[in-house]
Design an enzyme around this catalytic site. Structure first.
Site, PDB file in Angstrom:
ATOM      1  N   CYS A 221      34.386 -25.590 131.952  1.00 36.97           N
ATOM      2  CA  CYS A 221      33.762 -26.374 131.088  1.00 36.97           C
ATOM      3  C   CYS A 221      34.299 -27.710 131.301  1.00 36.97           C
ATOM      4  O   CYS A 221      35.634 -28.036 131.044  1.00 36.97           O
ATOM      5  CB  CYS A 221      33.707 -26.094 129.605  1.00 36.97           C
ATOM      6  SG  CYS A 221      32.934 -24.650 129.230  1.00 36.97           S
TER       7      CYS A 221
ATOM      8  N   CYS B 193      31.923 -38.990 127.219  1.00 38.52           N
ATOM      9  CA  CYS B 193      32.936 -38.308 126.144  1.00 38.52           C
ATOM     10  C   CYS B 193      34.228 -38.234 126.817  1.00 38.52           C
ATOM     11  O   CYS B 193      34.178 -38.075 127.855  1.00 38.52           O
ATOM     12  CB  CYS B 193      32.346 -36.728 126.125  1.00 38.52           C
ATOM     13  SG  CYS B 193      30.718 -36.801 125.158  1.00 38.52           S
TER      14      CYS B 193
ATOM     15  N   GLU C 207      26.262 -30.156 140.138  1.00 42.69           N
ATOM     16  CA  GLU C 207      26.968 -28.885 140.327  1.00 42.69           C
ATOM     17  C   GLU C 207      26.191 -27.814 139.415  1.00 42.69           C
ATOM     18  O   GLU C 207      25.622 -28.342 138.294  1.00 42.69           O
ATOM     19  CB  GLU C 207      28.284 -28.971 139.868  1.00 42.69           C
ATOM     20  CG  GLU C 207      29.170 -29.637 140.854  1.00 42.69           C
ATOM     21  CD  GLU C 207      30.645 -29.849 140.815  1.00 42.69           C
ATOM     22  OE1 GLU C 207      31.481 -29.767 141.709  1.00 42.69           O
ATOM     23  OE2 GLU C 207      31.226 -29.737 139.662  1.00 42.69           O
TER      24      GLU C 207
ATOM     25  N   CYS D 209      26.616 -38.323 133.912  1.00 46.49           N
ATOM     26  CA  CYS D 209      26.395 -38.427 132.481  1.00 46.49           C
ATOM     27  C   CYS D 209      26.648 -39.992 132.034  1.00 46.49           C
ATOM     28  O   CYS D 209      27.868 -40.353 132.305  1.00 46.49           O
ATOM     29  CB  CYS D 209      27.179 -37.439 131.813  1.00 46.49           C
ATOM     30  SG  CYS D 209      26.553 -37.595 130.053  1.00 46.49           S
TER      31      CYS D 209
ATOM     32  N   CYS E 263      35.547 -35.083 129.001  1.00 48.89           N
ATOM     33  CA  CYS E 263      34.701 -34.577 130.180  1.00 48.89           C
ATOM     34  C   CYS E 263      34.724 -35.298 131.385  1.00 48.89           C
ATOM     35  O   CYS E 263      34.771 -36.435 131.301  1.00 48.89           O
ATOM     36  CB  CYS E 263      33.298 -34.540 129.345  1.00 48.89           C
ATOM     37  SG  CYS E 263      32.063 -33.877 130.533  1.00 48.89           S
TER      38      CYS E 263
ATOM     39  N   CYS F 143      24.949 -21.619 134.769  1.00 52.23           N
ATOM     40  CA  CYS F 143      25.263 -23.033 133.995  1.00 52.23           C
ATOM     41  C   CYS F 143      24.780 -24.012 134.849  1.00 52.23           C
ATOM     42  O   CYS F 143      24.988 -24.351 135.924  1.00 52.23           O
ATOM     43  CB  CYS F 143      26.768 -23.135 133.772  1.00 52.23           C
ATOM     44  SG  CYS F 143      27.082 -24.839 132.958  1.00 52.23           S
TER      45      CYS F 143
END
Ligand code: SAH
Length: 358
Positions: free
Chosen positions: A338, A122, A98, A118, A125, A111
């Site tokens: 975010c 975390c 994305e 990933c 996230c 962005c």
């Protein structure tokens, strides 16, 4: 096409001027041809060699035989009420990433993603929740930006942030190459690389002759809470990270940005602001506060603080002499805010949904 269905011709999008000249050398053309072709691709966003009418027909044909210029395919696009557009790109091998286009008065921030997923996990996230994915190539990184440039009417200043999916310091070679390709269009000063702060990557970045701006995802003022949020902190604890950052070669008048996620009742107290200010003392730093964006995959108890608390936290940092801003939420109605980038269609890793020690 090869048996795998992937086009084997190199994608010229990932080559900087010198690399393009080297790739074209076997065709025996004069050096200025490489410049013409580079300009056609990167300044005019020409994807089809046939459209490069300044080149002779046989050359166009031979270019198409050996090379291609392909942007990632737009698999989905969502326009938010606030003008933010989220793109889902499908890459050659089916991987999806994305990217988000965030207009803001006379400038615009894209962005973009550095990895298709990933591995860092975390706990706040959504990308981490969905698990690891492969590194993007330079062509795929540039491709996200060029695809958005060609689809959206982009006027005014363009800024880039590596704050989409993935950890850019785990894919530095491709990021570096992409920055070199984009440099004539977007100066590194307008580019920010956001990282959890991997020490080997920071060291390598510090040796680049031209460096983008650096943002560190800090999120907690002490090791106990940072390790709870970010498993990577167990490998690179705060004292080591802060030492590396104090040594980091910042250019004159530049500052490090520290991103600090605010989670109600976890890291948003006045004493946490005091602790954060103490941690950053003496560093040329600014703090970007990010009220947590809740998500159905995150534990329900994780919420952003009330706006008054966010403001009090910011004011407290400022009293310590720090510049602190609050990141406005953009695109949350289309899950583009975010930490909400998940590239739909993948299986989640299946996190433990335990609670924080609130
Ligand atoms: N891996 C790099 C690049 C990704 S940036 C990094 O972590 O810095 C992604 C940004 O979104 C980071 O600042 C991250 O802290 C923030 N983020 C992740 N999850 C979030 C959430 N649920 N709410 C608000 N911000 C979040």
């Amino acid at each position: 096409m090869s048996a795998s269905g992937i086009d084997p011709r190199p994608n010229l999008l990932g080559l900087d001027r010198q690399e393009l000249a080297a790739a074209l050398a076997p065709l025996g053309e004069p050096a200025y041809r490489a410049r013409q072709i580079w300009d056609a691709i990167h300044l005019r966003l020409a994807l089809d060699f046939e459209a490069m009418t300044e080149l002779a027909k046989p050359l166009r044909r031979s270019l198409a035989e050996h090379f291609r210029v392909t942007l990632p395919a737009v698999a989905d696009r969502h326009l938010s009420q606030d003008g933010t557009t989220k793109f889902l790109f499908r890459l050659d091998d089916g991987a999806t990433v994305e990217a988000v286009d965030i207009p803001d008065r006379n400038r615009r921030t894209l962005c973009i993603s550095s990895q298709a997923g990933c591995a860092l996990a975390c706990r706040f996230c959504v990308t981490g929740y969905w698990g690891a994915g492969r590194d993007l190539t330079a062509a795929e990184i540039v491709g996200q930006v060029w695809a958005i440039r060609s689809l959206q009417a982009i006027e005014g200043r363009l800024n880039l942030v590596f704050m989409g999916m993935g950890e850019p310091l785990l894919n530095l070679a491709a990021v570096r190459r992409a920055l070199a390709v984009m440099a004539p269009t977007i100066s590194p000063r307008r580019i920010t690389l956001s990282t959890v702060g991997l020490l080997p990557g920071l060291e390598e970045l510090g040796r680049w002759p031209e460096r983008p701006n650096l943002a560190i995802s800090l999120h907690a003022p002490d090791d106990r809470r940072r390790s709870e949020l970010m498993p990577v902190n167990r490998t690179h604890p705060l004292p080591e990270l802060m030492t590396a950052l104090r040594r980091y070669p910042l250019e004159p008048r530049r500052r490090l940005t520290f991103e600090y996620l605010l989670i109600a009742g976890f890291n948003d107290a006045d004493r946490d602001a005091d602790q954060l200010a103490a941690l950053l003392r003496g560093l040329p730093a600014k703090v970007n506060l990010i009220p947590l964006n809740p998500d159905p995959v995150l534990p329900h108890a994780w919420q952003p603080p009330a706006p008054e608390r966010v403001d009090a936290f910011r004011a407290r940092l400022e009293r310590h002499g720090l510049t602190a801003t609050v990141r406005r939420r953009r695109g949350d109605d289309v899950a583009a805010a975010c930490g909400q980038l998940r590239a739909f269609g993948r299986e989640p890793r299946g996190f433990r949904r335990s609670q924080l020690s609130l």
